[in-house]
Design a protein around this motif. Structure first.
Motif, PDB file in Angstrom:
ATOM      1  N   ASP A 303      33.439   2.305  41.041  1.00 35.97           N
ATOM      2  CA  ASP A 303      33.914   1.069  40.385  1.00 35.97           C
ATOM      3  C   ASP A 303      33.042  -0.106  40.809  1.00 35.97           C
ATOM      4  OD1 ASP A 303      35.840   2.898  39.865  1.00 35.97           O
ATOM      5  OD2 ASP A 303      37.546   1.711  40.569  1.00 35.97           O
ATOM      6  N   GLU A 304      32.756  -0.147  42.120  1.00 35.78           N
ATOM      7  CA  GLU A 304      31.938  -1.240  42.642  1.00 35.78           C
ATOM      8  C   GLU A 304      30.514  -1.131  42.084  1.00 35.78           C
ATOM      9  OE1 GLU A 304      30.475  -2.846  47.020  1.00 35.78           O
ATOM     10  OE2 GLU A 304      31.693  -1.052  46.913  1.00 35.78           O
ATOM     11  N   ALA A 305      29.988   0.095  42.089  1.00 35.02           N
ATOM     12  CA  ALA A 305      28.607   0.303  41.620  1.00 35.02           C
ATOM     13  C   ALA A 305      28.469  -0.110  40.155  1.00 35.02           C
ATOM     14  CB  ALA A 305      28.216   1.769  41.795  1.00 35.02           C
ATOM     15  N   LEU A 306      29.462   0.240  39.340  1.00 33.23           N
ATOM     16  CA  LEU A 306      29.367  -0.085  37.912  1.00 33.23           C
ATOM     17  C   LEU A 306      29.550  -1.580  37.650  1.00 33.23           C
ATOM     18  CD1 LEU A 306      31.235   2.920  36.217  1.00 33.23           C
ATOM     19  CD2 LEU A 306      28.774   2.514  36.387  1.00 33.23           C
ATOM     20  N   GLY A 307      30.118  -2.277  38.619  1.00 38.18           N
ATOM     21  CA  GLY A 307      30.313  -3.727  38.470  1.00 38.18           C
ATOM     22  C   GLY A 307      29.060  -4.520  38.812  1.00 38.18           C
ATOM     23  N   MET A 308      28.040  -3.847  39.352  1.00 47.01           N
ATOM     24  CA  MET A 308      26.822  -4.568  39.761  1.00 47.01           C
ATOM     25  C   MET A 308      25.804  -4.537  38.618  1.00 47.01           C
ATOM     26  SD  MET A 308      26.169  -2.817  43.432  1.00 47.01           S
ATOM     27  CE  MET A 308      27.316  -2.801  44.768  1.00 47.01           C
TER      28      MET A 308
END
Ligand code: ADP
Ligand code: F6P
Length: 325
Positions: A303-308
């Motif tokens: 989730d964090e990776a896709l938000g970057m």
């Protein structure tokens, strides 16, 4: 789902293929087997999962593959996986085949699929595999090193003939949405101009003036690295020739950038990431993506990776322009 006991893992490659994917598959298979797991290979990405194209993999099945381009599992893009029904079906098929953990080798889109499966109870770990280098949580993606070296060598060859004929050469490299291949080639090949998909509002008149100024300064050719996302290289060449009077040719390198034997870097990084993905699954982790940052192999929540969002570093782009003096 942390804490779930993992006995069988699956591995698939998804999205555009990239040299080094086989090294990652090999590492997943051999790490899994070496640590007592059963390993299943899923052919043709999520499409193959939905079609139940699932095979058991042995250590010998991945022999003689580390040096090969492409992906022995093949890859695909799959519209059905974007739907909730497709995701439910994919999760049910994983359960049917006893796949407790799944390693997904691909880019952002593939990670979005892995995220959906994780939410449905299949433990997933993503490995960044794309020649585009466009995943922000990692400074390395499998295939970029090979692809950028392939493109660099091709551009060197075009430069030879371009200089001999005192031409302008527009060389189109891959990257529909990401300009990393173009930026790196621009620096490595000493291009006069780099056109990036991140900067659509460039002015062709400025390029024309720059070509004329370069000729006054005694430069023998003018190399433009044009990213696929800008495209239109053939028409651009016609327009530039007409406006400058300098003979201009377009070369589209195309899919040869995606093929070929992976470089040492792609083999080694892919091997380590493959092994690490299995270790994360064994630790009971899910919804993670492996990366390489600040000299270390790391992992992030998907989730964090896709938000970057990865940006082209402006300093590097400025340097490329300065060095074209
Ligand atoms: P990449 O993984 O290289 O970014 P794509 O964007 O083509 O390549 O994505 C590969 C595949 O991942 C798609 O064909 C689709 O099957 C799956 N995928 C992409 N986006 C999603 C999403 N939002 N939800 C579920 N699956 C997705
Ligand atoms: O994502 C890798 C990539 O090669 C991009 O650079 C390019 O825009 C795209 O895939 C091309 O995809 P296709 O194989 O569908 O032509």
């Amino acid at each position: 789902m942390a804490g779930k006991v993992i006995r069988t893992i699956g591995v698939l490659t998804s999205g555009g293929d990239a040299p080094g994917m086989n090294a990652a598959i090999r590492a997943v298979v051999r790490t899994g087997l070496g640590k007592g797991l059963k390993v299943r290979g899923i052919r043709k990405g999520y499409q193959g999962l939905l079609n139940e194209e699932i095979i058991d993999l042995s250590a010998r099945d991945v022999s003689d593959t580390i040096q090969r381009g492409g992906t022995i599992l093949q890859t695909a893009r799959c519209e059905e996986m974007r739907t909730e029904d497709g995701q439910q079906k994919a999760a049910a098929i994983c359960k049917k085949y006893g796949i407790d953990g799944l390693v997904v080798i691909g880019g952002d889109g593939s990670f979005a699929g892995a995220q959906k499966l994780a939410n449905l109870g299949v433990n997933t770990v993503g490995i960044p595999g794309t020649i585009d280098l466009d995943i922000d949580c990692t400074e390395y993606t499998i295939g970029f090193d090979t692809a950028v070296n392939t493109a660099m060598e091709a551009i060197d060859k075009v430069r030879d003939t371009s200089t001999s004929h005192e031409r302008c050469s527009i060389i189109e490299v891959m990257g529909r949405d990401a300009g990393y291949l173009a930026l790196w080639c621009g620096i490595a090949n000493g291009a006069e101009r780099i056109l990036l998909p991140e900067e659509h509002d460039y002015d062709e008149n400025i390029i024309v003036e720059d070509i004329q100024e370069n000729r006054r300064r005694g430069k023998k050719n003018y190399i433009i690295i044009n990213a696929e996302g800008i495209g239109d290289s053939i028409n651009m060449a016609k327009r530039i020739e007409e406006a400058t009077g300098m003979e201009t040719r377009a070369t589209i390198i195309g899919h040869m950038q995606r093929g070929g034997s992976p470089t040492c870097k792609d083999r080694v990084y892919a091997s380590i990431m493959g092994a690490m993905a299995v270790d994360l699954l064994l630790e009971g982790k899910s919804n993670r993506v492996v990366g390489y940052r600040h000299g270390q192999y790391v992992d992030f929540d998907i989730d964090e990776a896709l938000g970057m969002k990865k940006m082209i570093p402006p300093y590097q782009y400025d340097i490329a322009k300065l060095l074209a003096l």
